[in-house]
Design a protein around this motif. Structure first.
Motif, PDB file in Angstrom:
ATOM      1  N   PHE A  18       9.205  -4.246  22.241  1.00  0.00           N
ATOM      2  CA  PHE A  18       9.316  -2.824  21.930  1.00  0.00           C
ATOM      3  C   PHE A  18       8.576  -2.504  20.625  1.00  0.00           C
ATOM      4  N   ALA A  19       8.882  -3.267  19.586  1.00  0.00           N
ATOM      5  CA  ALA A  19       8.313  -2.982  18.275  1.00  0.00           C
ATOM      6  C   ALA A  19       6.828  -3.317  18.220  1.00  0.00           C
ATOM      7  N   PHE A  20       6.413  -4.359  18.930  1.00  0.00           N
ATOM      8  CA  PHE A  20       5.004  -4.747  18.950  1.00  0.00           C
ATOM      9  C   PHE A  20       4.154  -3.631  19.541  1.00  0.00           C
ATOM     10  N   THR A  21       4.572  -3.099  20.679  1.00  0.00           N
ATOM     11  CA  THR A  21       3.783  -2.045  21.316  1.00  0.00           C
ATOM     12  C   THR A  21       3.808  -0.756  20.500  1.00  0.00           C
ATOM     13  N   THR A  22       4.909  -0.493  19.803  1.00  0.00           N
ATOM     14  CA  THR A  22       4.962   0.689  18.946  1.00  0.00           C
ATOM     15  C   THR A  22       3.995   0.547  17.777  1.00  0.00           C
ATOM     16  N   ALA A  23       3.988  -0.609  17.133  1.00  0.00           N
ATOM     17  CA  ALA A  23       3.049  -0.848  16.040  1.00  0.00           C
ATOM     18  C   ALA A  23       1.609  -0.731  16.528  1.00  0.00           C
ATOM     19  N   MET A  24       1.346  -1.219  17.724  1.00  0.00           N
ATOM     20  CA  MET A  24       0.020  -1.114  18.339  1.00  0.00           C
ATOM     21  C   MET A  24      -0.382   0.361  18.491  1.00  0.00           C
ATOM     22  N   ALA A  25       0.548   1.179  18.948  1.00  0.00           N
ATOM     23  CA  ALA A  25       0.281   2.614  19.104  1.00  0.00           C
ATOM     24  C   ALA A  25       0.022   3.270  17.746  1.00  0.00           C
ATOM     25  N   TYR A  26       0.735   2.816  16.697  1.00  0.00           N
ATOM     26  CA  TYR A  26       0.514   3.378  15.367  1.00  0.00           C
ATOM     27  C   TYR A  26      -0.934   3.185  14.914  1.00  0.00           C
ATOM     28  N   TYR A  27      -1.478   2.002  15.193  1.00  0.00           N
ATOM     29  CA  TYR A  27      -2.864   1.779  14.780  1.00  0.00           C
ATOM     30  C   TYR A  27      -3.806   2.697  15.549  1.00  0.00           C
ATOM     31  N   PHE A  28      -3.572   2.848  16.840  1.00  0.00           N
ATOM     32  CA  PHE A  28      -4.384   3.744  17.664  1.00  0.00           C
ATOM     33  C   PHE A  28      -4.384   5.156  17.073  1.00  0.00           C
ATOM     34  N   ILE A  29      -3.200   5.627  16.647  1.00  0.00           N
ATOM     35  CA  ILE A  29      -3.053   6.965  16.075  1.00  0.00           C
ATOM     36  C   ILE A  29      -3.786   7.053  14.736  1.00  0.00           C
ATOM     37  N   ALA A  30      -3.625   6.036  13.897  1.00  0.00           N
ATOM     38  CA  ALA A  30      -4.276   6.035  12.589  1.00  0.00           C
ATOM     39  C   ALA A  30      -5.795   6.073  12.731  1.00  0.00           C
ATOM     40  N   GLU A  31      -6.322   5.299  13.673  1.00  0.00           N
ATOM     41  CA  GLU A  31      -7.769   5.271  13.862  1.00  0.00           C
ATOM     42  C   GLU A  31      -8.294   6.616  14.359  1.00  0.00           C
ATOM     43  N   SER A  32      -7.531   7.290  15.230  1.00  0.00           N
ATOM     44  CA  SER A  32      -7.940   8.619  15.701  1.00  0.00           C
ATOM     45  C   SER A  32      -8.066   9.587  14.525  1.00  0.00           C
ATOM     46  N   ASN A  33      -7.142   9.500  13.574  1.00  0.00           N
ATOM     47  CA  ASN A  33      -7.199  10.392  12.415  1.00  0.00           C
ATOM     48  C   ASN A  33      -8.272   9.979  11.420  1.00  0.00           C
ATOM     49  N   TYR A  34      -8.567   8.690  11.371  1.00  0.00           N
ATOM     50  CA  TYR A  34      -9.703   8.256  10.552  1.00  0.00           C
ATOM     51  C   TYR A  34     -10.987   8.887  11.075  1.00  0.00           C
ATOM     52  N   TYR A  35     -11.191   8.856  12.392  1.00  0.00           N
ATOM     53  CA  TYR A  35     -12.406   9.428  12.966  1.00  0.00           C
ATOM     54  C   TYR A  35     -12.491  10.920  12.691  1.00  0.00           C
ATOM     55  N   TYR A  36     -11.343  11.572  12.674  1.00  0.00           N
ATOM     56  CA  TYR A  36     -11.363  13.002  12.355  1.00  0.00           C
ATOM     57  C   TYR A  36     -11.868  13.222  10.927  1.00  0.00           C
ATOM     58  N   LEU A  37     -11.298  12.495   9.982  1.00  0.00           N
ATOM     59  CA  LEU A  37     -11.675  12.677   8.576  1.00  0.00           C
ATOM     60  C   LEU A  37     -13.116  12.262   8.302  1.00  0.00           C
ATOM     61  N   SER A  38     -13.631  11.305   9.075  1.00  0.00           N
ATOM     62  CA  SER A  38     -15.001  10.824   8.854  1.00  0.00           C
ATOM     63  C   SER A  38     -16.029  11.621   9.653  1.00  0.00           C
TER      64      SER A  38
END
Length: 483
Positions: free
Chosen positions: A372-392
């Motif tokens: 449960f926690a592994f897949t949630t942490a995985m999703a967090y990175y996906f979300i963070a990277e999407s916002n990085y692309y927005y800012l860049s």
């Protein structure tokens, strides 16, 4: 350390004030009424849409997007979070988790539909989320940047530690594996998945998520069947505690509401602004389709998985409930204290499962927590990277991307070896800030989502497979939709 804990408590008191509780419930009520309770009307349609469309070169399939969102929603909040809610708010907190899930399903529809409407193509893949629809829909660049920055900080620094801490606790309780060793193992395994981008995350999620949720729910169904005669009593306990009819818990109804809403939002993420990132990655012919799929994911998280955990704990009658008025200055009193040597969190659930399956209870919850926690942490990175692309401005800078990845993995390791209470408090700050920013945005930007829902229904009434035409609906700045 005391100063840090005091700061965390102070910030949480501000972020999770009564105003925010009313905002979350009020937003869910409003969207439920204006969509004519789509969470009920479209329930069958939600199930059909899960498997109706496939992926393409730019986007993942609706089911894969659903799996990524479930990966983010179904995490430690479903096991440790539910136990903590019961410890701090009594059994009545479960009722308020149900309420926020039911109302939050309509909120999830709005934010996911907006994510789809305003998605963009970045390096051959669809990206999107609140930052994207705030800029394109509201035209407020600074607010979009504020959300993106808050989300990157939350998903890279504040939230991963909650997941790894729960994994580490579970593995230590079950197998006596050190917290540091668990943190390193989790970080290495996450690196193998998240460095492969959105499509690898999607492929991993669509395999692991249904398996982990299915096995966990199956185990709880067995326990419920073994205690079927106790179900009415547990339901009565939940409702009476929530509505101040139970003399034991009548004095902490306010805590039940606060903790039910807090852990409900933490668990199902409706309104938090995380799920729209997964929704935007899907390839679909109409934004409302993915909106309905994401609305259904809230049911899976709270009404199925969280309820399963709550019933397991309450069946045993062995759990602690703190009196929040006396917490602090090393003075802690309990309304109910049946597990004096077990701190609230995952250990509650491990103890409950072990009551029925002594030989595998601890180990089963440890493995469930890991998945449960592994897949949630995985999703967090996906979300963070999407916002990085927005800012860049949608550009890929290898140095910044790798910095993001290593900070994320460092947070995983740090969280694993940290004290659990402060980590959850930090996580609540991250969730609360994101939710505040996103809920205000979707209230202001509700019209495009509501138009999309009306258009979807009109095409369905004509017997058509709905296709989205933003020009017809007077929705602008939709670069990935051709009118």
């Amino acid at each position: 350390m005391n100063n840090l804990n005091d700061l965390i408590t102070f910030l949480n008191d501000i972020i999770w004030s009564d105003v925010f509780i009313f905002l979350c419930i009020g937003t869910g009520l409003y969207f439920s009424f204006v969509t004519k309770f789509l969470q009920v009307r479209y329930f069958k349609e939600m199930l059909k849409l899960l498997f109706k469309e496939g992926s393409n070169d730019k986007g993942v399939s609706p089911f894969q997007a659903f799996s990524i969102a479930i990966a983010g929603r179904v995490g430690t909040g479903n096991i440790a979070g539910v136990a903590t809610a019961i410890a701090m708010g009594g059994p009545g907190a479960v009722f308020w988790m149900w309420i926020i899930a039911f109302l939050g399903s309509s909120t999830a529809f709005i934010e996911a539909t907006l994510g789809q409407i305003y998605k963009v193509e970045v390096n051959g893949e669809y990206k999107g989320g609140p930052a994207y629809y705030i800029e394109k829909g509201l035209g407020v660049k600074w607010y979009a940047c504020l959300f993106a920055i808050a989300t990157i900080i939350g998903c890279v620094i504040f939230l991963p530690g909650v997941q790894s801490n729960s994994i580490a606790d579970g593995m230590f309780n079950a197998f006596e594996v050190s917290h540091l060793k668990t943190g390193i193992i989790v970080a290495v395994l996450l690196a193998l998945v998240v460095f492969g981008g959105a499509k690898r995350i999607a492929r991993f999620s669509e395999i692991v998520v249904p398996f982990m949720a299915g096995i966990y729910i199956l185990m709880t169904v067995v326990i419920i069947c073994l205690n079927i005669s106790e179900v009415p009593a547990v339901l009565k306990l939940i409702f009476s505690s929530a509505l101040s009819f139970d003399s034991t818990f009548g004095g902490i109804v306010g805590s039940a509401i606060a903790w039910g809403v807090k852990r409900g939002i933490y668990s199902n993420e409706a309104g938090q602004g995380t799920a729209p990132h997964a929704a935007a990655a899907a390839a679909t012919s109409h934004p409302a389709k993915q909106g309905l799929v994401q609305a259904f994911s809230v049911y899976i998280d709270t009404l199925f998985v969280c309820s399963a955990t709550a019933f397991i704990i309450l069946f045993t009658g062995k759990y602690n409930v703190k009196n929040p008025e006396t917490v602090g200055n090393d003075k802690v009193e309990y309304i109910v204290e049946n597990l004096p040597n077990v701190k609230e969190g995952a250990a509650f659930t491990q103890h409950a499962i072990s009551t029925y399956f002594p030989s595998i209870g601890n180990e089963f919850i440890a493995i469930a927590l890991f998945l449960f926690a592994f897949t949630t942490a995985m999703a967090y990175y996906f979300i963070a990277e999407s916002n990085y692309y927005y800012l860049s401005n949608y550009k890929k800078n290898p140095v910044l991307i790798w910095t993001l990845r290593f900070v994320f993995l460092a947070s995983i390791i740090y969280g694993a070896v940290s004290e659990g209470g402060s980590i959850w408090g930090i996580g609540d700050i991250g969730v609360g800030v994101m939710a505040w920013l996103n809920i205000i945005a979707i209230i202001l930007l509700r019209k495009p989502a509501l138009r999309a829902l009306k258009d979807y229904q009109e095409q369905k009434d004509k017997g058509l497979d709905p296709k989205f035409d933003p020009e017809k609906l007077d929705i602008k700045n939709t670069t990935e939709w051709k009118g």
